[in-house]
Design a protein around this motif. Structure first.
Motif, PDB file in Angstrom:
ATOM      1  N   THR A 255      28.353  27.367  72.145  1.00 18.17           N
ATOM      2  CA  THR A 255      27.647  26.159  72.558  1.00 18.17           C
ATOM      3  C   THR A 255      28.659  25.034  72.747  1.00 18.17           C
ATOM      4  O   THR A 255      29.732  25.027  72.141  1.00 18.17           O
ATOM      5  N   ASN A 256      28.295  24.061  73.568  1.00 18.32           N
ATOM      6  CA  ASN A 256      29.133  22.885  73.749  1.00 18.32           C
ATOM      7  C   ASN A 256      29.188  22.070  72.470  1.00 18.32           C
ATOM      8  O   ASN A 256      28.234  22.055  71.675  1.00 18.32           O
ATOM      9  N   SER A 257      30.274  21.366  72.266  1.00 19.26           N
ATOM     10  CA  SER A 257      30.363  20.453  71.130  1.00 19.26           C
ATOM     11  C   SER A 257      29.475  19.248  71.379  1.00 19.26           C
ATOM     12  O   SER A 257      28.984  19.022  72.484  1.00 19.26           O
ATOM     13  N   GLU A 258      29.270  18.440  70.333  1.00 22.02           N
ATOM     14  CA  GLU A 258      28.431  17.247  70.470  1.00 22.02           C
ATOM     15  C   GLU A 258      29.059  16.236  71.421  1.00 22.02           C
ATOM     16  O   GLU A 258      28.371  15.425  72.020  1.00 22.02           O
ATOM     17  N   ASP A 259      30.373  16.288  71.555  1.00 22.77           N
ATOM     18  CA  ASP A 259      31.065  15.370  72.449  1.00 22.77           C
ATOM     19  C   ASP A 259      31.408  16.112  73.734  1.00 22.77           C
ATOM     20  O   ASP A 259      32.399  16.837  73.797  1.00 22.77           O
ATOM     21  N   PRO A 260      30.595  15.985  74.782  1.00 24.35           N
ATOM     22  CA  PRO A 260      30.811  16.781  75.990  1.00 24.35           C
ATOM     23  C   PRO A 260      32.120  16.469  76.706  1.00 24.35           C
ATOM     24  O   PRO A 260      32.577  17.252  77.521  1.00 24.35           O
ATOM     25  N   SER A 261      32.715  15.325  76.404  1.00 20.60           N
ATOM     26  CA  SER A 261      33.955  14.959  77.088  1.00 20.60           C
ATOM     27  C   SER A 261      35.109  15.867  76.702  1.00 20.60           C
ATOM     28  O   SER A 261      36.080  15.996  77.438  1.00 20.60           O
ATOM     29  N   THR A 262      35.001  16.544  75.531  1.00 22.77           N
ATOM     30  CA  THR A 262      36.093  17.419  75.095  1.00 22.77           C
ATOM     31  C   THR A 262      36.087  18.742  75.823  1.00 22.77           C
ATOM     32  O   THR A 262      37.121  19.382  75.984  1.00 22.77           O
ATOM     33  N   GLY A 263      34.908  19.206  76.242  1.00 21.99           N
ATOM     34  CA  GLY A 263      34.802  20.514  76.886  1.00 21.99           C
ATOM     35  C   GLY A 263      34.954  21.673  75.927  1.00 21.99           C
ATOM     36  O   GLY A 263      35.007  22.814  76.356  1.00 21.99           O
ATOM     37  N   ASN A 264      35.059  21.425  74.622  1.00 23.61           N
ATOM     38  CA  ASN A 264      35.241  22.504  73.649  1.00 23.61           C
ATOM     39  C   ASN A 264      33.939  23.254  73.420  1.00 23.61           C
ATOM     40  O   ASN A 264      32.850  22.733  73.645  1.00 23.61           O
ATOM     41  N   TYR A 265      34.074  24.498  72.912  1.00 25.85           N
ATOM     42  CA  TYR A 265      32.924  25.322  72.615  1.00 25.85           C
ATOM     43  C   TYR A 265      32.903  25.655  71.130  1.00 25.85           C
ATOM     44  O   TYR A 265      33.924  26.022  70.552  1.00 25.85           O
ATOM     45  N   ASN A 266      31.722  25.537  70.518  1.00 22.82           N
ATOM     46  CA  ASN A 266      31.550  25.871  69.113  1.00 22.82           C
ATOM     47  C   ASN A 266      30.791  27.181  68.986  1.00 22.82           C
ATOM     48  O   ASN A 266      30.056  27.587  69.892  1.00 22.82           O
ATOM     49  N   LYS A 267      30.944  27.855  67.829  1.00 25.28           N
ATOM     50  CA  LYS A 267      30.198  29.063  67.528  1.00 25.28           C
ATOM     51  C   LYS A 267      28.945  28.681  66.749  1.00 25.28           C
ATOM     52  O   LYS A 267      29.030  28.098  65.665  1.00 25.28           O
ATOM     53  N   ASP A 268      27.793  29.006  67.295  1.00 24.33           N
ATOM     54  CA  ASP A 268      26.511  28.751  66.651  1.00 24.33           C
ATOM     55  C   ASP A 268      26.008  30.081  66.081  1.00 24.33           C
ATOM     56  O   ASP A 268      25.441  30.902  66.799  1.00 24.33           O
ATOM     57  N   TYR A 269      26.211  30.308  64.775  1.00 25.74           N
ATOM     58  CA  TYR A 269      25.879  31.580  64.138  1.00 25.74           C
ATOM     59  C   TYR A 269      24.371  31.686  63.886  1.00 25.74           C
ATOM     60  O   TYR A 269      23.684  30.685  63.652  1.00 25.74           O
ATOM     61  N   PHE A 270      23.855  32.927  63.894  1.00 24.15           N
ATOM     62  CA  PHE A 270      22.445  33.170  63.620  1.00 24.15           C
ATOM     63  C   PHE A 270      22.274  34.565  63.037  1.00 24.15           C
ATOM     64  O   PHE A 270      23.198  35.401  63.079  1.00 24.15           O
ATOM     65  N   SER A 271      21.098  34.851  62.509  1.00 22.03           N
ATOM     66  CA  SER A 271      20.731  36.182  62.015  1.00 22.03           C
ATOM     67  C   SER A 271      19.616  36.751  62.881  1.00 22.03           C
ATOM     68  O   SER A 271      18.726  36.013  63.318  1.00 22.03           O
ATOM     69  N   ASN A 272      19.672  38.053  63.137  1.00 23.40           N
ATOM     70  CA  ASN A 272      18.573  38.704  63.832  1.00 23.40           C
ATOM     71  C   ASN A 272      17.309  38.607  62.972  1.00 23.40           C
ATOM     72  O   ASN A 272      17.378  38.553  61.735  1.00 23.40           O
ATOM     73  N   SER A 273      16.158  38.588  63.625  1.00 27.68           N
ATOM     74  CA  SER A 273      14.890  38.421  62.904  1.00 27.68           C
ATOM     75  C   SER A 273      13.807  39.256  63.579  1.00 27.68           C
ATOM     76  O   SER A 273      13.578  39.122  64.790  1.00 27.68           O
ATOM     77  N   ALA A 274      13.151  40.137  62.799  1.00 25.88           N
ATOM     78  CA  ALA A 274      12.097  40.988  63.362  1.00 25.88           C
ATOM     79  C   ALA A 274      11.268  41.592  62.229  1.00 25.88           C
ATOM     80  O   ALA A 274      11.754  41.769  61.113  1.00 25.88           O
ATOM     81  N   THR A 275      10.023  41.889  62.521  1.00 25.59           N
ATOM     82  CA  THR A 275       9.189  42.756  61.690  1.00 25.59           C
ATOM     83  C   THR A 275       8.870  43.995  62.525  1.00 25.59           C
ATOM     84  O   THR A 275       9.186  44.067  63.711  1.00 25.59           O
ATOM     85  N   GLN A 276       8.212  44.982  61.896  1.00 25.58           N
ATOM     86  CA  GLN A 276       8.077  46.284  62.554  1.00 25.58           C
ATOM     87  C   GLN A 276       6.666  46.836  62.452  1.00 25.58           C
ATOM     88  O   GLN A 276       6.020  46.755  61.406  1.00 25.58           O
ATOM     89  N   GLY A 277       6.200  47.408  63.554  1.00 25.30           N
ATOM     90  CA  GLY A 277       5.006  48.235  63.549  1.00 25.30           C
ATOM     91  C   GLY A 277       5.399  49.667  63.867  1.00 25.30           C
ATOM     92  O   GLY A 277       6.323  49.900  64.659  1.00 25.30           O
ATOM     93  N   GLN A 278       4.717  50.644  63.256  1.00 26.58           N
ATOM     94  CA  GLN A 278       5.044  52.052  63.473  1.00 26.58           C
ATOM     95  C   GLN A 278       3.780  52.862  63.740  1.00 26.58           C
ATOM     96  O   GLN A 278       2.787  52.747  63.015  1.00 26.58           O
ATOM     97  N   LEU A 279       3.841  53.679  64.791  1.00 26.45           N
ATOM     98  CA  LEU A 279       2.814  54.676  65.067  1.00 26.45           C
ATOM     99  C   LEU A 279       3.406  56.024  64.690  1.00 26.45           C
ATOM    100  O   LEU A 279       4.419  56.446  65.266  1.00 26.45           O
TER     101      LEU A 279
END
Length: 276
Positions: A244-268
């Motif tokens: 993602t872009n940094s908060e200061d767009p004038s720098t043009g730098n990119y930051n890593k926005d970490y996340f976790s996968n998220s899901a529940t499951q149904g089974q037949l």
């Protein structure tokens, strides 16, 4: 009379035990837009079940089953990356290893130990057959988790445009990536999946007393999972990220926005078992 006697012998048993095998279809219900399902997954079940009879028509089913699952994912509405070292997917807290992988699709292969606990309702025998329904829980404990990924190896870099063209000025920093199509087989991601899952199941089937007190049982059921498949990790323990872009767009730098996968499951699930 011989058929009636055989069926009555099975009906009079207070405990039936035997082997079970089954095939299932997995449906992931996503809780994030960063990852998406990539078709229907599968489940192979092998184990042993026990029926305890309270009366001729009411009982309890339990046992031990091993589930060999396949879960299919793909990147969601943005490009997804992770850092890795050899066969391990790294967390944000694992330093700054420069091996970066752009994920396009993922096949996840968890193995679970499952314990069904279901109330059993049965008819009386009609000839050699009786019919039943089950309702209850299926609790599973994660034993292992292997990941096969497809995507691109990415040699990421932030360079200043002024290095290439000094007239542009240092503020015009740009993001570049060299991508090479690749696959990652047998990757490990400790803590990525939640160690426990539980599902409410509704099952119907038939029992055929084909010889003596031995029965062949066929059933089909749907299990609605209400616990998360993946761990909601602390911020510095998350593995996948977006650029993602940094908060200061004038720098043009990119930051890593970490996340976790998220899901529940149904089974037949469809199962066959032999009970003695």
């Amino acid at each position: 009379m011989a058929g009636f006697a055989s069926a009555q012998a099975a009906a009079d048993k207070s405990v039936q035990a035997g082997l079970v095998t089954g095939l299932g279809l997995n449906f992931q219900n996503m809780g994030t837009e960063n990852m998406a399902t990539n078709g229907v997954g599968t489940d192979l079940t092998i184990g042993a079940n026990v029926n305890f009879s309270f009366t001729e028509t009411i009982g309890l089913t339990t046992g031990i089953e091993f589930d060999f699952e396949k879960l299919k994912y793909q990147a969601g509405n943005q490009e997804v990356y992770y850092r890795y070292s050899d066969k391990e997917i790294l967390t944000e807290a694992d330093g700054t290893d420069n091996q970066i992988f752009q994920l396009t699709s993922r096949e996840q292969k968890p193995v679970y130990l499952s314990i069904p606990t279901m109330i059993l309702f049965r008819t009386n025998y009609i000839g050699y057959f009786r019919y039943f329904g089950k309702f209850g829980l299926r609790n599973s404990f994660l034993l292992s988790n292997t990941i096969n990924d497809s995507g691109f190896d990415s040699d990421q870099a932030l360079i200043s445009a002024s290095d290439a063209d000094p007239t542009n000025g240092a503020e015009n920093t740009v993001f570049v990536a060299t991508l090479e199509e690749s696959s990652k087989e047998g990757m490990k991601a400790p803590g990525e999946m939640f160690f426990f899952k539980s599902a409410v199941g509704l099952v119907g089937g038939a029992e055929w007393n084909f010889t003596g007190s031995t029965c062949l049982v066929a059933e089909i059921g749907y299990y609605y999972g209400f616990t998360p498949l993946h761990s909601s990790r602390n911020e510095n323990k998350q593995k996948e990220f977006l650029y993602t872009n940094s908060e200061d767009p004038s720098t043009g730098n990119y930051n890593k926005d970490y996340f976790s996968n998220s899901a529940t499951q149904g089974q037949l699930m469809f199962k066959l078992s032999i009970l003695f």
